[in-house]
Design a protein around this motif. Structure first.
Motif, mmCIF file in Angstrom:
data_model
loop_
_atom_site.group_PDB
_atom_site.id
_atom_site.type_symbol
_atom_site.label_atom_id
_atom_site.label_comp_id
_atom_site.label_asym_id
_atom_site.label_seq_id
_atom_site.Cartn_x
_atom_site.Cartn_y
_atom_site.Cartn_z
ATOM 1 N N UNK A 60 -1.959 1.160 6.690
ATOM 2 C CA UNK A 60 -3.658 2.305 6.564
ATOM 3 C C UNK A 60 -4.293 2.877 7.409
ATOM 4 N N UNK A 61 -3.753 2.179 8.568
ATOM 5 C CA UNK A 61 -4.311 3.144 9.837
ATOM 6 C C UNK A 61 -3.337 3.710 9.762
ATOM 7 N N UNK A 62 -2.586 4.730 9.049
ATOM 8 C CA UNK A 62 -1.947 5.515 9.878
ATOM 9 C C UNK A 62 -1.500 6.785 8.829
ATOM 10 N N UNK A 78 -9.212 -6.592 -5.628
ATOM 11 C CA UNK A 78 -8.604 -7.459 -4.301
ATOM 12 C C UNK A 78 -8.106 -7.297 -3.397
ATOM 13 N N UNK A 79 -8.541 -7.409 -2.092
ATOM 14 C CA UNK A 79 -8.139 -6.785 -0.878
ATOM 15 C C UNK A 79 -6.312 -7.720 -0.314
ATOM 16 N N UNK A 80 -5.406 -7.887 -0.662
ATOM 17 C CA UNK A 80 -4.991 -9.108 -0.844
ATOM 18 C C UNK A 80 -3.800 -8.964 0.960
ATOM 19 N N UNK A 105 0.866 -1.164 -0.198
ATOM 20 C CA UNK A 105 0.404 0.374 0.206
ATOM 21 C C UNK A 105 0.640 1.567 -0.279
ATOM 22 N N UNK A 106 2.089 1.388 0.134
ATOM 23 C CA UNK A 106 2.860 2.214 -0.335
ATOM 24 C C UNK A 106 2.811 3.093 -1.351
ATOM 25 N N UNK A 107 2.216 2.897 -2.450
ATOM 26 C CA UNK A 107 2.035 4.285 -3.596
ATOM 27 C C UNK A 107 0.342 4.478 -2.592
#
Length: 389
Positions: free
Chosen positions: A330-332, A319-321, A295-297
């Motif tokens: 994501x939370x932060x 698709x949530x790998x 998820x960095x991008x």
């Protein structure tokens, strides 16, 4: 509409006027088909159980487990002779184990004289490895050949990473779409979605984003920068040589002055900073993609969109790998919500991150199974589906 919640997922009920298919329960034994689950993990059989409930049938009796030496063993506990067999296989974090389970189960059913063996693989593994990269290989094509050799005669999948993957198979592939479910979620669960703009994370994703924007009648923005150019560099293939390698291919050889411009054109691609093409100021930004894994991008894109004035940021993906530290990142992050479907098990990630929401797509998978078994057209499932989805 999103009619009810089932097992923590937002489920699209069959009473929905937009996404109802109108099939009735049937006696599985009289119709000559069985539905099996290929996962040894209890958490991964949830989708299979939901699909069989919608079909009004029982899940086939089988045992899938690992031997002490990690070999996969499959025992089918009922007769499948002359029947259509559907294997529902979701892909957990242990991808290779799931692939072996599918191969062994398909071969077991083939040798048990099943008439047709249809794999229901909502997320097709190794789909990212569908292009030649440097001295690598097209692993997705290898997996397609292995599935055919194991005995599969048909595949139902959803939102392949590249539509051209269907050409790797020697048997029919039905590539379903999750966009109607995700669009319905946007319309019903995002307040003031009319003030939103659809965002493509890279120019290569612009067609998908444009399809969403046109159906929702919203504006479109495109992010251009580091992630897209990196992918292009990696996809150039083994035939491209760098200027430095050309210059030193022979000892003491220098490029002639006349070729200096050509040499400059072959310089390695630099990664420009991420920029936004389009206006997102004072808007809700909705990034759409097929897969969200690292998820960095997405986090970097959310930061840029915040800087440009977007006041809420959503990510919609099939698709949530969500591998590695994705839930924590994501939370932060500046991301307000990540919406994915239940094609891939991600219950653990949801416990780690409250921003992850799930949309149930079992309805369309169940209808695809019913139509294939009865020899009905699949065109109904692609109504109002754009080619670029």
């Amino acid at each position: 509409m999103l009619a009810r919640r089932l097992g923590g997922h937002k489920c699209l009920g069959s009473s929905s006027p937009k996404l109802s298919f109108g099939y009735t329960k049937m006696n599985v034994s009289s119709r000559g088909y069985r539905v099996f689950s290929g996962n040894s993990s209890t958490a991964c059989t949830e989708l299979a159980q939901t699909i069989t409930e919608r079909l009004g049938v029982e899940l086939g009796k089988s045992v899938v487990y690992q031997e002490a030496n990690r070999e996969t063993r499959v025992d089918v506990k009922e007769s499948v002779r002359g029947q259509d067999i559907f294997i529902i296989q979701t892909i957990p974090r242990d991808v290779n184990t799931a692939v072996m389970e599918l191969l062994v189960m398909a071969y077991t059913l083939k040798t048990s004289s099943a008439q047709n063996i249809i794999g229901v693989i909502p997320y097709f593994p190794y789909s990212k490895q569908c292009k030649m990269r440097k001295r690598g290989s097209i692993v997705c094509k290898l997996l397609a050949s292995m599935l055919a050799e194991a005995g599969l005669t048909h595949i139902i999948t959803m939102d392949l990473h590249q539509k051209e993957i269907q050409g790797f198979f020697s048997f029919p592939v039905d590539n379903l779409r999750a966009s109607p479910f995700l669009i319905q979620y946007i319309q019903e669960e995002i307040p003031d979605y009319r003030n939103a703009v659809i965002v493509a994370k890279s120019p290569s994703a612009a067609q998908r984003a444009q399809s969403y924007a046109e159906r929702l009648r919203l504006g479109l923005a495109v992010l251009h920068g580091e992630a897209h150019n990196f992918e292009l560099v990696m996809s150039d293939g083994p035939g491209l040589a760098s200027p430095s390698s050309l210059a030193h291919a022979r000892t003491g050889l220098e490029l002639p002055r006349k070729q200096s411009k050509a040499a400059e054109s072959m310089m390695p691609k630099e990664k420009p900073p991420i920029t936004v093409v389009g206006d997102v100021g004072g808007r809700i930004a909705i990034i759409v993609d097929d897969i969200i894994d690292d998820v960095e991008d997405f986090v970097a894109a959310a930061d840029i969109l915040k800087e440009r004035g977007a006041y809420r940021i959503y990510i919609m993906a099939t698709h949530g790998l969500l591998s590695a530290d994705a839930p924590r990142l994501i939370e932060e992050s500046a991301i307000d919500e990540v919406v994915v479907t239940n094609t891939v098990p991600h219950d653990v990630q949801k416990l780690q991150c409250s921003k992850i929401k799930t949309v149930d797509v079992s309805m369309i998978l169940a209808e695809a199974i019913r139509r294939i078994h009865h020899g009905e057209s699949m065109a109904y499932l692609f109504r109002n589906i754009a080619v670029d989805d």
